[in-house]
Design a protein around this motif. Structure first.
Motif, PDB file in Angstrom:
ATOM      1  N   MET A   1      14.053 -19.563   5.091  1.00 54.49           N
ATOM      2  CA  MET A   1      12.716 -19.815   5.601  1.00 54.49           C
ATOM      3  C   MET A   1      12.708 -21.227   6.207  1.00 54.49           C
ATOM      4  O   MET A   1      13.211 -22.159   5.566  1.00 54.49           O
ATOM      5  CB  MET A   1      11.761 -19.760   4.406  1.00 54.49           C
ATOM      6  N   GLY A   2      12.179 -21.377   7.409  1.00 56.39           N
ATOM      7  CA  GLY A   2      12.089 -22.712   7.990  1.00 56.39           C
ATOM      8  C   GLY A   2      13.320 -23.158   8.754  1.00 56.39           C
ATOM      9  O   GLY A   2      13.318 -24.236   9.345  1.00 56.39           O
ATOM     10  N   ASP A   3      14.365 -22.361   8.765  1.00 49.35           N
ATOM     11  CA  ASP A   3      15.544 -22.735   9.555  1.00 49.35           C
ATOM     12  C   ASP A   3      15.148 -22.871  11.024  1.00 49.35           C
ATOM     13  O   ASP A   3      14.496 -21.987  11.572  1.00 49.35           O
ATOM     14  CB  ASP A   3      16.636 -21.653   9.447  1.00 49.35           C
ATOM     15  N   PRO A   4      15.532 -23.977  11.665  1.00 53.44           N
ATOM     16  CA  PRO A   4      15.195 -24.112  13.084  1.00 53.44           C
ATOM     17  C   PRO A   4      15.962 -23.082  13.923  1.00 53.44           C
ATOM     18  O   PRO A   4      17.148 -22.865  13.702  1.00 53.44           O
ATOM     19  CB  PRO A   4      15.634 -25.534  13.439  1.00 53.44           C
ATOM     20  N   TRP A   5      15.256 -22.478  14.870  1.00 53.13           N
ATOM     21  CA  TRP A   5      15.842 -21.397  15.641  1.00 53.13           C
ATOM     22  C   TRP A   5      17.026 -21.868  16.481  1.00 53.13           C
ATOM     23  O   TRP A   5      18.018 -21.161  16.631  1.00 53.13           O
ATOM     24  CB  TRP A   5      14.763 -20.736  16.508  1.00 53.13           C
ATOM     25  N   PHE A   6      16.964 -23.086  17.009  1.00 50.10           N
ATOM     26  CA  PHE A   6      18.051 -23.521  17.895  1.00 50.10           C
ATOM     27  C   PHE A   6      19.387 -23.600  17.172  1.00 50.10           C
ATOM     28  O   PHE A   6      20.437 -23.549  17.785  1.00 50.10           O
ATOM     29  CB  PHE A   6      17.699 -24.844  18.597  1.00 50.10           C
ATOM     30  N   LYS A   7      19.330 -23.680  15.837  1.00 49.96           N
ATOM     31  CA  LYS A   7      20.587 -23.722  15.090  1.00 49.96           C
ATOM     32  C   LYS A   7      21.149 -22.321  14.835  1.00 49.96           C
ATOM     33  O   LYS A   7      22.316 -22.183  14.471  1.00 49.96           O
ATOM     34  CB  LYS A   7      20.379 -24.437  13.748  1.00 49.96           C
ATOM     35  N   LEU A   8      20.293 -21.322  14.954  1.00 48.85           N
ATOM     36  CA  LEU A   8      20.736 -19.947  14.687  1.00 48.85           C
ATOM     37  C   LEU A   8      21.044 -19.193  15.974  1.00 48.85           C
ATOM     38  O   LEU A   8      21.856 -18.271  15.990  1.00 48.85           O
ATOM     39  CB  LEU A   8      19.637 -19.172  13.939  1.00 48.85           C
ATOM     40  N   GLU A   9      20.354 -19.611  17.035  1.00 49.46           N
ATOM     41  CA  GLU A   9      20.375 -18.865  18.280  1.00 49.46           C
ATOM     42  C   GLU A   9      21.798 -18.511  18.728  1.00 49.46           C
ATOM     43  O   GLU A   9      22.061 -17.390  19.158  1.00 49.46           O
ATOM     44  CB  GLU A   9      19.681 -19.702  19.366  1.00 49.46           C
ATOM     45  N   GLY A  10      22.707 -19.470  18.594  1.00 43.51           N
ATOM     46  CA  GLY A  10      24.074 -19.271  19.052  1.00 43.51           C
ATOM     47  C   GLY A  10      24.786 -18.123  18.352  1.00 43.51           C
ATOM     48  O   GLY A  10      25.654 -17.476  18.932  1.00 43.51           O
ATOM     49  N   ARG A  11      24.392 -17.860  17.124  1.00 41.75           N
ATOM     50  CA  ARG A  11      25.089 -16.817  16.361  1.00 41.75           C
ATOM     51  C   ARG A  11      24.343 -15.485  16.381  1.00 41.75           C
ATOM     52  O   ARG A  11      24.794 -14.509  15.783  1.00 41.75           O
ATOM     53  CB  ARG A  11      25.270 -17.281  14.911  1.00 41.75           C
ATOM     54  N   ALA A  12      23.191 -15.453  17.066  1.00 33.89           N
ATOM     55  CA  ALA A  12      22.345 -14.253  17.034  1.00 33.89           C
ATOM     56  C   ALA A  12      23.107 -13.009  17.494  1.00 33.89           C
ATOM     57  O   ALA A  12      23.011 -11.945  16.888  1.00 33.89           O
ATOM     58  CB  ALA A  12      21.101 -14.463  17.878  1.00 33.89           C
ATOM     59  N   LYS A  13      23.872 -13.175  18.558  1.00 34.77           N
ATOM     60  CA  LYS A  13      24.575 -12.030  19.133  1.00 34.77           C
ATOM     61  C   LYS A  13      25.636 -11.516  18.161  1.00 34.77           C
ATOM     62  O   LYS A  13      25.708 -10.322  17.851  1.00 34.77           O
ATOM     63  CB  LYS A  13      25.231 -12.446  20.449  1.00 34.77           C
ATOM     64  N   GLN A  14      26.416 -12.448  17.658  1.00 30.86           N
ATOM     65  CA  GLN A  14      27.492 -12.104  16.718  1.00 30.86           C
ATOM     66  C   GLN A  14      26.926 -11.406  15.465  1.00 30.86           C
ATOM     67  O   GLN A  14      27.521 -10.480  14.931  1.00 30.86           O
ATOM     68  CB  GLN A  14      28.216 -13.412  16.375  1.00 30.86           C
ATOM     69  N   TRP A  15      25.768 -11.847  15.032  1.00 29.17           N
ATOM     70  CA  TRP A  15      25.130 -11.261  13.850  1.00 29.17           C
ATOM     71  C   TRP A  15      24.337  -9.989  14.165  1.00 29.17           C
ATOM     72  O   TRP A  15      23.819  -9.365  13.269  1.00 29.17           O
ATOM     73  CB  TRP A  15      24.162 -12.276  13.239  1.00 29.17           C
ATOM     74  N   ASN A  16      24.156  -9.732  15.444  1.00 32.92           N
ATOM     75  CA  ASN A  16      23.224  -8.692  15.874  1.00 32.92           C
ATOM     76  C   ASN A  16      21.834  -8.971  15.285  1.00 32.92           C
ATOM     77  O   ASN A  16      21.173  -8.098  14.732  1.00 32.92           O
ATOM     78  CB  ASN A  16      23.705  -7.303  15.459  1.00 32.92           C
ATOM     79  N   LEU A  17      21.438 -10.221  15.418  1.00 28.39           N
ATOM     80  CA  LEU A  17      20.161 -10.674  14.866  1.00 28.39           C
ATOM     81  C   LEU A  17      19.058 -10.543  15.917  1.00 28.39           C
ATOM     82  O   LEU A  17      19.179 -11.070  17.019  1.00 28.39           O
ATOM     83  CB  LEU A  17      20.298 -12.139  14.434  1.00 28.39           C
ATOM     84  N   GLN A  18      18.014  -9.806  15.565  1.00 33.20           N
ATOM     85  CA  GLN A  18      16.868  -9.650  16.465  1.00 33.20           C
ATOM     86  C   GLN A  18      15.813 -10.695  16.106  1.00 33.20           C
ATOM     87  O   GLN A  18      15.697 -11.081  14.939  1.00 33.20           O
ATOM     88  CB  GLN A  18      16.258  -8.258  16.309  1.00 33.20           C
ATOM     89  N   TYR A  19      15.032 -11.127  17.106  1.00 30.65           N
ATOM     90  CA  TYR A  19      14.002 -12.127  16.808  1.00 30.65           C
ATOM     91  C   TYR A  19      12.764 -11.872  17.650  1.00 30.65           C
ATOM     92  O   TYR A  19      12.838 -11.320  18.737  1.00 30.65           O
ATOM     93  CB  TYR A  19      14.547 -13.529  17.046  1.00 30.65           C
ATOM     94  N   ARG A  20      11.630 -12.289  17.102  1.00 32.68           N
ATOM     95  CA  ARG A  20      10.347 -12.120  17.785  1.00 32.68           C
ATOM     96  C   ARG A  20       9.536 -13.408  17.647  1.00 32.68           C
ATOM     97  O   ARG A  20       9.608 -14.080  16.623  1.00 32.68           O
ATOM     98  CB  ARG A  20       9.542 -10.973  17.150  1.00 32.68           C
ATOM     99  N   SER A  21       8.746 -13.703  18.686  1.00 36.06           N
ATOM    100  CA  SER A  21       7.760 -14.788  18.572  1.00 36.06           C
ATOM    101  C   SER A  21       6.627 -14.275  17.686  1.00 36.06           C
ATOM    102  O   SER A  21       6.387 -13.079  17.628  1.00 36.06           O
ATOM    103  CB  SER A  21       7.196 -15.140  19.944  1.00 36.06           C
ATOM    104  N   SER A  22       5.907 -15.181  17.010  1.00 33.97           N
ATOM    105  CA  SER A  22       4.874 -14.657  16.112  1.00 33.97           C
ATOM    106  C   SER A  22       3.659 -14.160  16.882  1.00 33.97           C
ATOM    107  O   SER A  22       3.193 -14.769  17.836  1.00 33.97           O
ATOM    108  CB  SER A  22       4.480 -15.669  15.039  1.00 33.97           C
TER     109      SER A  22
ATOM    110  N   VAL B   1      11.142 -13.482  12.448  1.00 28.77           N
ATOM    111  CA  VAL B   1       9.983 -13.826  13.270  1.00 28.77           C
ATOM    112  C   VAL B   1       9.904 -15.343  13.283  1.00 28.77           C
ATOM    113  O   VAL B   1      10.096 -15.995  12.245  1.00 28.77           O
ATOM    114  CB  VAL B   1       8.688 -13.201  12.717  1.00 28.77           C
ATOM    115  N   LEU B   2       9.641 -15.895  14.484  1.00 23.85           N
ATOM    116  CA  LEU B   2       9.645 -17.348  14.649  1.00 23.85           C
ATOM    117  C   LEU B   2       8.236 -17.917  14.635  1.00 23.85           C
ATOM    118  O   LEU B   2       7.279 -17.232  14.988  1.00 23.85           O
ATOM    119  CB  LEU B   2      10.340 -17.706  15.971  1.00 23.85           C
ATOM    120  N   SER B   3       8.140 -19.175  14.254  1.00 23.91           N
ATOM    121  CA  SER B   3       6.857 -19.880  14.232  1.00 23.91           C
ATOM    122  C   SER B   3       6.365 -20.093  15.661  1.00 23.91           C
ATOM    123  O   SER B   3       7.075 -19.822  16.618  1.00 23.91           O
ATOM    124  CB  SER B   3       7.054 -21.232  13.575  1.00 23.91           C
TER     125      SER B   3
END
Length: 429
Positions: free
Chosen positions: A58-79, A36-38
């Motif tokens: 905790m606190g990792d900026p989303w723009f640094k993770l976003e690129g790998r989200a698909k590869q990780w099958n990482l789901q995300y939500r706005s708070s 869940v994002l801030s």
DNA sequence: TCTGGGGTCCTAGGACCC
DNA sequence: TCTGGGGTCCTAGGACCC
């Protein structure tokens, strides 16, 4: 009554709170790495176990993770604080049934004070856990110990050791075993000890929770503060931090936000300050308080290549007030002249301090500023309650439609428990 | 390109008072 | 130009929390 019966502090904590709330109404997230994002979709504020396993902090900026989200099958939500707040209330309502002495510490944590033998208290904790899981659907972890600080540590243990099945009672350990537990934690794992204090403790050759427990309390007070001295006693099992009564009203209040895109002109900044001041004033009226003083700031990004710039200002009101007109004027007059045209501001905030109950001290009529009589604030509240938050505002804040700098929330879930039109839908097969 | 928001408590130091 | 001591209140800033 058995001699071993005594008072203990229990800390109940909702596991990965925001992720658990999202999963309740988004079962597709179950078993899937989820964050869940801030606000502003800026950085990570909650992680599922799977996301933690991926090394996401905790606190990792989303723009640094976003690129790998698909590869990780990482789901995300706005708070979605409205949803989390509503589920939190349900959990707290259940907890309140178990102890008269009870403190809601944060949206996802509560302290309970209970008497009983170690076995009885562990049984109560198991019952709490099962009841919340059944009635609300959120998993919780529970730590039991002699003080808040130790209950926090115990709660950590309940999460780290799956064999404990979510309940850790420090009374179950021998003193020798407890020493090993304390020795295994650096001081910065403790509640109330963060990096700066940790570094200063290291310089005194105090590295672990055990070292700190064995340190001289008088020395700790002298070199640090009464706060850390209390931690020493708490680690010794001496309960120094009473459960706080429910918060009545806030003592200070803030409205601050980062912008989706930088604000670079005085004209745009005027509108920002106008909106933010009115938001803060609205919160103030909601708790029926008036403020003695107000401060405000705007700042550029501390992460950018260009030097960090910030502008601060403040006023004391002649008479404590909740009047948005006065606040908007003060913020604009106090800040806009200092705002540099062309600078890339990314954040602004308005703080109200010296809050006290409205009407607590009726000022002499002669000192009341003229517009105080108009009750503009109440009118704004009434209209926006009836027609929505965007329907009315003072001056530049009154424009319909969100300005381009307003908050980014690209992946917001529904407010399934508080809005009729956002209820969950169940599809039968 | 893109890094949250809202609090609390404590301490030191200055202003002010008698 | 010299010139006390003790108390309170307020504010700013540091540190920490979730």
């Amino acid at each position: 009554m058995p001699a071993s019966e005594s008072r203990r502090i229990m800390l109940v904590d909702m596991n990965n709170c925001f992720v658990s709330c999202e999963r309740l109404f988004g079962p597709i997230l179950e078993g899937v790495a989820t964050v869940v994002l801030s606000n502003n979709d800026g950085c990570v504020v909650a992680r599922s176990a799977e996301a933690k396993a991926l090394g996401i902090q905790m606190g990792d900026p989303w723009f640094k993770l976003e690129g790998r989200a698909k590869q990780w099958n990482l789901q995300y939500r706005s708070s979605n604080y409205e949803l989390y707040g509503s589920l939190s209330e349900r959990v707290m309502t259940i907890l309140a049934r178990y102890a008269a002495d009870f403190e809601v510490y944060s949206i996802d944590e509560a302290f309970l004070s209970l008497r009983g033998t170690p076995a009885e208290l562990t049984a109560v904790a198991r019952d709490i856990r099962a009841t919340i899981l059944r009635n609300v659907g959120i998993p919780v972890s529970i730590g039991i110990a002699k003080s808040k600080t130790l209950a926090k540590l115990s709660n950590r243990g309940s999460k780290k050791n799956p064999a404990l099945e979510g309940v850790c009672n420090l009374d179950d350990y021998t003193p020798e075993h407890l020493n090993r537990i304390l020795a295994a934690h650096p001081t910065t794992d403790l509640w109330g000890v963060a990096g700066r204090t940790g570094a200063r403790l290291t310089a005194l050759n105090i590295h672990t929770a055990l070292d700190l427990r064995n340190a001289d309390p008088a020395l700790i007070r002298k070199k640090f503060s009464v706060v850390l001295q209390r931690t020493v006693y708490e680690l010794r099992g001496i309960d120094c931090l009473p459960l706080e009564p429910p918060a009545t009203v806030k003592e200070q209040l803030m409205f601050s936000r980062s912008f989706a895109i930088p604000v670079t002109t005085r004209q745009a900044m005027e509108r920002v300050l106008s909106v933010y001041s009115q938001k803060a004033a609205g919160r103030l009226r909601k708790q029926h308080s008036v403020a003695k003083s107000m401060s405000f700031f705007v700042s550029t990004s501390p992460f950018s290549d260009t030097p960090y710039e910030s502008v601060h200002g403040g006023v004391s009101f002649p008479v404590p007030t909740d009047d948005p007109v006065e606040m908007v004027r003060a913020a604009i007059a106090g800040l806009i002249p200092q705002v540099r045209e062309g600078a890339k501001y990314v954040r602004a905030g308005v703080m109200l301090a010296g809050l006290c109950a409205r009407g607590a001290q009726q000022p002499l009529e002669v000192f009341v500023p003229l517009h105080e009589h108009k009750a503009v604030g109440e009118l704004l509240d009434r209209v926006s309650r009836r027609h929505g938050a965007a329907s009315i505002g003072l001056g530049l804040a009154g424009l319909k439609g969100a300005p381009i700098w307003s908050m980014k929330r690209g992946h917001l879930s529904k407010r399934a428990t508080t809005h009729w039109d956002e209820l969950a839908t169940v599809h039968a097969r």
